[in-house]
Design a protein around this motif. Sequence first.
Motif, PDB file in Angstrom:
ATOM      1  N   ARG A   1       0.826  -1.196   0.000  1.00  0.00           N
ATOM      2  CA  ARG A   1       0.000   0.000   0.000  1.00  0.00           C
ATOM      3  C   ARG A   1       0.865   1.253   0.000  1.00  0.00           C
ATOM      4  O   ARG A   1       1.598   1.516   0.959  1.00  0.00           O
ATOM      5  N   PRO A   2       0.785   2.059  -1.049  1.00  0.00           N
ATOM      6  CA  PRO A   2       1.632   3.270  -1.123  1.00  0.00           C
ATOM      7  C   PRO A   2       1.425   4.206   0.062  1.00  0.00           C
ATOM      8  O   PRO A   2       2.375   4.877   0.484  1.00  0.00           O
ATOM      9  N   GLU A   3       0.228   4.244   0.605  1.00  0.00           N
ATOM     10  CA  GLU A   3      -0.044   5.177   1.712  1.00  0.00           C
ATOM     11  C   GLU A   3       0.712   4.822   2.986  1.00  0.00           C
ATOM     12  O   GLU A   3       0.769   5.636   3.913  1.00  0.00           O
ATOM     13  N   ASN A   4       1.289   3.642   3.036  1.00  0.00           N
ATOM     14  CA  ASN A   4       2.072   3.242   4.203  1.00  0.00           C
ATOM     15  C   ASN A   4       3.528   3.673   4.127  1.00  0.00           C
ATOM     16  O   ASN A   4       4.301   3.396   5.035  1.00  0.00           O
ATOM     17  N   TYR A   5       3.889   4.335   3.059  1.00  0.00           N
ATOM     18  CA  TYR A   5       5.270   4.768   2.874  1.00  0.00           C
ATOM     19  C   TYR A   5       5.369   6.272   3.103  1.00  0.00           C
ATOM     20  O   TYR A   5       4.521   7.043   2.669  1.00  0.00           O
TER      21      TYR A   5
END
Length: 125
Positions: free
Chosen positions: A108-112
Amino acid sequence: QVRLVESGGGLVQAGDSLTLSCADSGRTGSTYATGWFRQFPGKEREFVAGISWHCQTTYYADSLKGRITISCDNTKNTVNLQMNDLKPEDTAVYYCAATHAGYTGSPRPENYDSWGQGTQVTVSS
């Protein structure tokens, strides 16, 4: 402070191999994980591969397993993504990103938290 810079993209032919590098000026002594994503025009970023902070655990997108390898080069403080047998559908902008150890391998990109500027990979048929 994490600062990520990708390199190694370019124009290649179908069937070629390419290695992308993610230079991380803040990696030494850190405990964050690194991920590679790619983005097609008009699409969301999709997970490609991830590696733990100690470089011992790796994660791959199912669709790319067998063609890609993520690894660390601790002498250069880089996380590399080797891609083999490239196909025109691999054409995309490739990004590396950093996340907390608890999100290692997250797709999930939002976790980076931190992202590089991206590097273009174009595969001609």
